[in-house]
Design an enzyme around this catalytic site. Structure first.
Site, PDB file in Angstrom:
ATOM      1  N   LEU A   1       0.806  -1.216   0.000  1.00 20.48           N
ATOM      2  CA  LEU A   1       0.000   0.000   0.000  1.00 20.48           C
ATOM      3  C   LEU A   1       0.847   1.278   0.000  1.00 20.48           C
ATOM      4  O   LEU A   1       0.452   2.270  -0.637  1.00 20.48           O
ATOM      5  CB  LEU A   1      -0.957  -0.004   1.195  1.00 20.48           C
ATOM      6  CG  LEU A   1      -2.043   1.060   1.202  1.00 20.48           C
ATOM      7  CD1 LEU A   1      -2.929   0.926  -0.035  1.00 20.48           C
ATOM      8  CD2 LEU A   1      -2.900   0.953   2.466  1.00 20.48           C
TER       9      LEU A   1
ATOM     10  N   VAL B   1       1.237   2.940  -3.338  1.00 24.75           N
ATOM     11  CA  VAL B   1       0.135   3.789  -3.798  1.00 24.75           C
ATOM     12  C   VAL B   1       0.090   5.090  -3.006  1.00 24.75           C
ATOM     13  O   VAL B   1      -0.156   6.170  -3.555  1.00 24.75           O
ATOM     14  CB  VAL B   1      -1.201   3.027  -3.668  1.00 24.75           C
ATOM     15  CG1 VAL B   1      -2.381   3.928  -4.013  1.00 24.75           C
ATOM     16  CG2 VAL B   1      -1.198   1.786  -4.552  1.00 24.75           C
ATOM     17  N   GLU B   2       0.326   4.995  -1.711  1.00 28.83           N
ATOM     18  CA  GLU B   2       0.184   6.159  -0.839  1.00 28.83           C
ATOM     19  C   GLU B   2       1.328   7.163  -0.992  1.00 28.83           C
ATOM     20  O   GLU B   2       1.098   8.357  -1.067  1.00 28.83           O
ATOM     21  CB  GLU B   2       0.121   5.703   0.629  1.00 28.83           C
ATOM     22  CG  GLU B   2      -1.199   5.080   1.036  1.00 28.83           C
ATOM     23  CD  GLU B   2      -2.310   6.114   1.175  1.00 28.83           C
ATOM     24  OE1 GLU B   2      -2.023   7.318   1.101  1.00 28.83           O
ATOM     25  OE2 GLU B   2      -3.472   5.710   1.361  1.00 28.83           O
ATOM     26  N   SER B   3       2.567   6.660  -0.981  1.00 24.51           N
ATOM     27  CA  SER B   3       3.711   7.562  -0.884  1.00 24.51           C
ATOM     28  C   SER B   3       4.848   7.221  -1.834  1.00 24.51           C
ATOM     29  O   SER B   3       5.901   7.868  -1.777  1.00 24.51           O
ATOM     30  CB  SER B   3       4.257   7.519   0.543  1.00 24.51           C
ATOM     31  OG  SER B   3       4.723   6.196   0.855  1.00 24.51           O
TER      32      SER B   3
ATOM     33  N   TYR C   1      -8.544   3.875  -6.089  1.00 19.19           N
ATOM     34  CA  TYR C   1      -7.544   3.576  -5.062  1.00 19.19           C
ATOM     35  C   TYR C   1      -7.192   2.091  -5.011  1.00 19.19           C
ATOM     36  O   TYR C   1      -6.021   1.708  -5.159  1.00 19.19           O
ATOM     37  CB  TYR C   1      -8.086   4.046  -3.710  1.00 19.19           C
ATOM     38  CG  TYR C   1      -7.127   3.939  -2.549  1.00 19.19           C
ATOM     39  CD1 TYR C   1      -5.992   4.734  -2.484  1.00 19.19           C
ATOM     40  CD2 TYR C   1      -7.381   3.066  -1.492  1.00 19.19           C
ATOM     41  CE1 TYR C   1      -5.134   4.663  -1.409  1.00 19.19           C
ATOM     42  CE2 TYR C   1      -6.531   2.994  -0.407  1.00 19.19           C
ATOM     43  CZ  TYR C   1      -5.405   3.792  -0.371  1.00 19.19           C
ATOM     44  OH  TYR C   1      -4.561   3.721   0.698  1.00 19.19           O
TER      45      TYR C   1
END
Length: 587
Positions: free
Chosen positions: A120, A123-125, A228
């Site tokens: 994840l 995707v986030e950072s 997302y």
């Protein structure tokens, strides 16, 4: 500095638990509750000793744990094509992940979560630990300030736990497990992580009102959230079959990139990097939570170092004969010219402003600022008593104290270690006993107080956790109706109780049923006893959910984590089984 390999650590902790049980049986005073953050780290290593498997490639581990259902296939395909069209970006991101992914994978596997969750941060950072969004989210897992505080991530002038690699990972997985428990579906849990559980709950209610069964695909989501999970699934699909997308994955050694050490002292970031023989940039990649050029030590907080550099750090630290800390905090009594203050401390104005990550030529009254140590300093320029004091609301609220490196040095403790080797497998009981003694010394408790004054940045969750209470008990004891508490308020805490000796009762059958149906065997019991007579205890029965851990259950029910033994019907197993029924007595 003694290395704690997973096996050696498991032995030492087993002895620690055994000694606690013996203390209870012999009616001796029990050990105080331990520092929970470090206890969680030690539990992590106890569990991780069984996770170093699948040969020597982390990518294989990742693939074997994929569980998420496909959603919005067209959107997933579009995201796959986007990543495939930028192979250099995709590879750079994967290369950054190598510093963190072994640790994240261990935590995800330990909790029984889908291994897509470990991806994840891509995707986030993009696995940039200092990443910040335009709306204020920060770190690998992109926590917003309020959510970070809710899950125990400190945010002070010195330190932002949202960027702490280990602590933010713990908080993110706790949060995702909470969301999964609420929505019963990992894709919806991920949607809530992105959009907020309140928003998603209202959207689900609207879908249900139409007579449909809510799913990720039929709940009305904003564009960002609708894309997302498909982004994560696209990453998953590329890693599963990279050749289909014209990519090649380099081998990812199945061993830790970093280890965590407890130094017992504050020190300059540049000095810490020098002692380890690494660049300041690499040190900050592993320790990105510190806002200023100081590693601010506190009980339970650890410094992350490349595994290959830990021994050098220890050796150099032992020989270091200069100050480890060359900074102090100055608290202006009135508006102060930055250039003049810098000159008083042998600095340039640009050095002072850069060190404090501020701009402008004037420092406001009461605004703490980091300056070079000056033996002839004024009364209002003193070393800090606590490097983690919350940013003061007024000058009077600032707590000052003695020079940091006048404190006695604590022994270095490796809390995350490399793979167990042949020497570790042959660990002797005497060595384990010595490690047990060291662990007990480090795991000193800060609980047992009768009251607590709320500081800036505190949450009911963080206060309850430090005080070994549940949030509900804390609210009930202080007649609190909401989830917010005012800074400066004095809260009553639960009176200190004798430490419980928690033992696993014989369940009769080594394998408990996974469902909630009838069973010939009694459910496993957590028996709470102590050397003094007690009134009849309240009890509750809990059915283990997928992703539950000893740590999460202990925290949920206010049981001291360090004293919980295995709850599985199979005493040799390191994991709880979904559907297992446990009874918690003595609440």
């Amino acid at each position: 500095m003694k290395r704690f390999t997973p096996l050696a650590l498991s032995v030492s902790l087993a002895l620690l638990f055994a000694s606690s049980a013996m203390a209870g049986e012999n009616a001796q005073p029990s050990a105080a509750p331990v520092d929970e953050a470090l206890a969680a780290g030690l539990d992590m290593m106890l569990q991780n000793s069984s996770l170093l498997r699948n040969g020597d490639d982390v990518w294989k581990r990742v693939r074997e744990g994929f569980q998420l259902d496909m959603v919005n296939a067209d959107v997933v395909k579009r995201q796959e094509n986007l990543y495939a069209s930028r192979p250099e970006y995709f590879k750079r991101t994967l290369d950054r992940s190598r510093k963190y992914l072994f640790h994240i994978m261990n935590e995800v596997e330990r909790r029984g979560m889908p291994t897509e969750i470990a991806l994840l941060p891509m995707v986030e950072s993009a696995f940039v630990p200092t990443a910040s969004s335009r709306v204020g989210a920060a770190g690998l897992w992109q926590f917003m300030p309020a959510t970070g505080r809710q899950y125990g991530l400190e945010q002070t002038w010195w330190y932002d736990g949202r960027r702490d690699v280990m602590d933010a990972t713990r908080a993110a997985l706790d949060y995702l497990q909470t969301l999964y428990a609420q929505f019963g579906d990992w894709n919806l849990a991920l949607a809530a992580y992105n959009w907020g559980e309140g928003n998603l709950a209202r959207a689900i209610a609207k879908t249900a009102a139409t007579g449909q069964t809510p799913t990720y695909e039929n709940v009305r989501l904003p564009r960002e959230t609708r894309d997302y999970v498909p982004k994560l699934l696209a990453v998953r699909n590329i890693l599963e079959h990279p050749e289909r997308f014209g990519m090649r994955l380099d081998k990812f050694p199945n061993k830790p990139y970093f280890v965590a050490v407890s130094t017992g002292k504050h020190m300059n970031v540049d000095i810490a990097a020098k002692l380890a023989g690494i660049s300041v940039a690499e040190f900050k990649e592993l320790n990105p939570a510190f806002n200023l050029p100081v590693f601010a030590y506190k009980t339970g907080r650890q410094m992350l170092l490349p595994a290959s550099k830990a021994d050098r750090f220890e050796a150099n630290l032992g020989k270091w004969d200069k100050p480890l800390l060359t900074w102090e905090v100055y608290l202006p009594k009135s508006d102060t010219n930055a250039a003049a203050l810098a000159n008083e401390h042998g600095m340039s104005a640009s050095q002072l402003l850069a060190a404090n990550r501020i701009s402008g030529g004037t420092l406001k009254a009461g605004q703490p600022v980091l300056v070079a140590m000056n033996d002839a300093r004024a009364d209002n320029a003193q070393p800090l008593e606590s490097m983690d004091a919350p940013l003061p609301e007024t000058p009077a609220a600032q707590t000052m104290l003695a020079k940091a490196d006048a404190a006695p040095a604590a022994p270095l403790l490796i809390a995350q270690a490399a793979n167990a080797d042949s020497a570790a497998r042959a660990a002797q009981p005497a060595m384990a006993a010595a490690q047990q003694s060291q662990a007990v010394a480090v795991l000193a408790s800060l609980s047992g107080q009768d009251s607590y004054t709320v500081a800036s940045g505190d949450t009911l969750f963080s206060i309850a956790r430090r005080s070994n209470m549940s949030v509900d008990d804390l609210k009930s004891l202080n007649n609190l109706s909401g989830d917010l508490v005012q800074t400066g308020r004095q809260l009553r805490l639960k009176a200190a109780q004798p430490q419980a000796d928690i033992q696993l009762a014989d369940a009769g059958d080594a394998s408990l049923p996974l469902g909630g149906g009838d069973s010939a065997a009694d459910p496993a019991l957590i028996k709470v006893s102590d050397s003094r007579s007690q009134p009849a205890a309240r009890s509750t029965e809990y059915v283990v959910q997928r992703g539950d851990t000893l740590y999460s259950i202990a925290r949920r029910f206010g049981v001291n984590h360090s004293d919980i033994q295995r709850l599985s019907g199979n005493h040799q197993s390191s994991r709880l089984q979904p559907g297992q029924r446990v009874k918690i007595v003595g609440l």
